[in-house]
Scaffold this active site. Structure first.
Site, PDB file in Angstrom:
ATOM      1  N   GLU A 200       0.171 -10.291  -5.667  1.00 25.42           N
ATOM      2  CA  GLU A 200      -0.925  -9.945  -5.322  1.00 25.42           C
ATOM      3  C   GLU A 200      -1.711  -9.459  -6.842  1.00 25.42           C
ATOM      4  OE1 GLU A 200      -0.782  -6.125  -3.268  1.00 25.42           O
ATOM      5  OE2 GLU A 200       0.372  -6.814  -1.361  1.00 25.42           O
ATOM      6  N   GLU A 307       6.207 -11.742   4.195  1.00 25.45           N
ATOM      7  CA  GLU A 307       5.837 -11.001   5.024  1.00 25.45           C
ATOM      8  C   GLU A 307       5.645 -10.070   6.201  1.00 25.45           C
ATOM      9  OE1 GLU A 307       4.468  -7.808   1.572  1.00 25.45           O
ATOM     10  OE2 GLU A 307       5.686  -9.232   0.262  1.00 25.45           O
TER      11      GLU A 307
HETATM   12  C1  XIL Z   1       5.043  -1.532   1.532  1.00 22.12           C
HETATM   13  C2  XIL Z   1       6.643  -0.790   2.275  1.00 22.12           C
HETATM   14  O1  XIL Z   1       7.379  -1.684   2.764  1.00 22.12           O
HETATM   15  C3  XIL Z   1       6.740   0.371   2.037  1.00 22.12           C
HETATM   16  O2  XIL Z   1       7.475   1.286   2.191  1.00 22.12           O
HETATM   17  C4  XIL Z   1       5.752   1.115   0.530  1.00 22.12           C
HETATM   18  O3  XIL Z   1       5.979   2.054   0.548  1.00 22.12           O
HETATM   19  C5  XIL Z   1       4.575   0.351   0.130  1.00 22.12           C
HETATM   20  O4  XIL Z   1       4.922  -0.543   0.127  1.00 22.12           O
HETATM   21  N1  XIL Z   1       3.060  -6.265   0.187  1.00 22.12           N
HETATM   22  C6  XIL Z   1       4.343  -6.213  -0.452  1.00 22.12           C
HETATM   23  C7  XIL Z   1       5.376  -4.796  -0.103  1.00 22.12           C
HETATM   24  O5  XIL Z   1       4.224  -6.760  -1.102  1.00 22.12           O
HETATM   25  O6  XIL Z   1       5.954  -4.667  -1.301  1.00 22.12           O
HETATM   26  C8  XIL Z   1       4.687  -3.407   0.749  1.00 22.12           C
HETATM   27  O7  XIL Z   1       5.628  -2.793   1.011  1.00 22.12           O
HETATM   28  C9  XIL Z   1       3.568  -4.180   1.583  1.00 22.12           C
HETATM   29  C10 XIL Z   1       2.453  -5.175   1.085  1.00 22.12           C
END
Ligand code: XIL
Length: 407
Positions: A200, A307
């Site tokens: 990101e 994701e």
């Molecule tokens: C999220 C997790 O799912 C949560 O449990 C945590 O509280 C916050 O992060 N982008 C990403 C992930 O790269 O690491 C994030 O995961 C969601 C958005």
């Protein structure tokens, strides 16, 4: 009764027809199908929102359906390296994650090495006063919003990028980055074969800034990204190194991705794959995903969907994006009308696009195994419900695999 069932199971024709469809088998000729796992899934016992029995069922579903895992939190800097110094690492949960993947013969992804979020303050701290021009950094929930964002965020500490104190120098921060990457990647060399190296780094919105105004950018400068890839490549020359970001279905953000990756390629930075998070909503169609993949594929790198979840909450149709600072706003209130059908249509469309782009798409990872454990639980964004029952979206996804093999 038992006899009848076992006789049926012994008859080859019936067995094939009755066998439950499995994601990992349906797409085995195209890409790996994985899921993000939380700590309890790899250590056992009760979990956040799950009893020990429910957690056991989640693990059974994971083993049955998926052949790849990503750690939802336990390899983030905040969790694996919370303190400075020689004993600053907490490897226990990450070791359990990796051992789980090895014993179940799953592909293991490491997530994530360099990110503006879930990074402890000590990483950025030093003796240099922040420049007056840099007081307004990346919008950050810091302490206050972490508390209002619910237990999911509060549980994982306060390091969400809001550090405002005196800073490290560029050299100090690069040294910390290199030590972190070498220690973590080195520990799992040959086991974790794919890493999200930088997460990101792109700016949101339509402005002209390509990069997010993070502390990494402010302290090191734009080459923090190339440096991270170089360090990771030194630590494990065989690992597949990804750049990972969200919102790449949006043409503006995608332009920034393409500009960034071309810059890195011109510098010969070892970037081996593009991770597209794909935290999307039910209005994401085949056409939108097809266009995104067509353009990203011009970079000539494999694409991993890292994701995946498809938000069905009404609030998630207005608030797109996946900045964890704003997550609470994206999955609350009611679902859209006809949510099951809309979800199935969206999933069918995007998997049609993944299969169409199978020469580029090499991995598809869901951000969780079922709706109950999802970070966007209220948006019911996954293929299995809280009882691990397949939803119509599961059938829609499997149907795309069958369609593609019958062509
Ligand atoms: C999220 C997790 O799912 C949560 O449990 C945590 O509280 C916050 O992060 N982008 C990403 C992930 O790269 O690491 C994030 O995961 C969601 C958005």
């Amino acid at each position: 009764m038992w006899l009848i069932v076992s006789t049926l199971a012994l008859s080859p024709g019936v067995e094939a027809a009755d066998r439950p469809a499995l994601l990992k088998d349906a797409f085995k000729d195209y890409f790996a199908v994985g899921a993000a796992v939380n700590r309890s899934m790899v250590t056992g016992g009760a979990a956040f929102r799950r009893s020990a029995e429910q957690n056991e069922m989640d693990v059974a579903l994971l083993k049955e359906q998926f052949n790849q895992i990503s750690p939802e939190n336990d390899l983030k800097w905040q969790l694996v390296h919370p303190r400075e110094g020689a004993d600053g690492f907490d490897f226990g949960p990450a070791d359990s994650f990796v051992n789980f993947g090895l014993s179940n013969r799953m592909q293991i992804v490491g997530h994530t090495l360099v990110w503006h979020s879930q990074t402890p303050n000590w990483v950025f701290a030093g003796t240099n006063p922040p420049p007056a021009s840099a007081t307004n950094t990346t919008p950050s929930p810091a302490v206050g919003a972490a508390a209002t964002n619910g237990p999911g965020l509060a549980r994982f500490g306060r390091g969400f990028g809001g550090y405002t104190g005196p800073r490290a120098s560029r050299e100090e921060l690069l040294q910390r980055m290199r030590d972190h990457i070498h220690t973590v990647v080195g520990r799992y060399k040959g086991k974790i074969k794919t890493w999200d190296v930088v997460n990101e780094a792109l700016a949101d919105g339509t402005g002209t800034n390509v990069l997010r105004n993070s502390l990494w950018l402010q302290i090191v400068g734009p080459d923090f990204i190339a440096k991270a890839f170089e360090y990771a490549h030194e630590a494990d020359p065989d690992a597949i190194l990804r750049y990972n970001d969200y919102g790449l279905e949006n043409p503006e953000k995608r332009k920034k991705l393409i500009a960034l990756i071309k810059m890195l390629q011109a510098r010969k930075a070892p970037v081996h794959a593009i991770g597209s998070q794909a935290h999307i909503n039910v209005s994401t169609s085949f056409e939108i995903m097809d266009q995104a993949l067509t353009e990203i594929a011009t970079l000539g790198l494999p694409i991993h969907i890292t994701e995946l979840d498809v938000n069905s909450a009404q609030s998630g149709q207005r608030n797109t994006g996946a900045d964890i600072a704003n997550n609470a706003a994206t999955a609350q209130g009611n679902l859209v009308a006809d949510a099951d059908k809309k979800l199935a249509d969206a999933y069918g469309g995007i998997f049609r696009a993944f299969v169409k782009h199978r020469n580029a798409v090499k991995m598809v990872t869901f951000w969780g195994v079922n709706d109950a454990v999802s970070w966007r639980a209220q948006g019911k964004p996954l293929l299995f419900d809280g009882n691990n029952q397949p939803k119509p979206a599961f059938d829609a996804v499997i149907a795309e695999a069958k369609l593609s093999t019958s062509k």
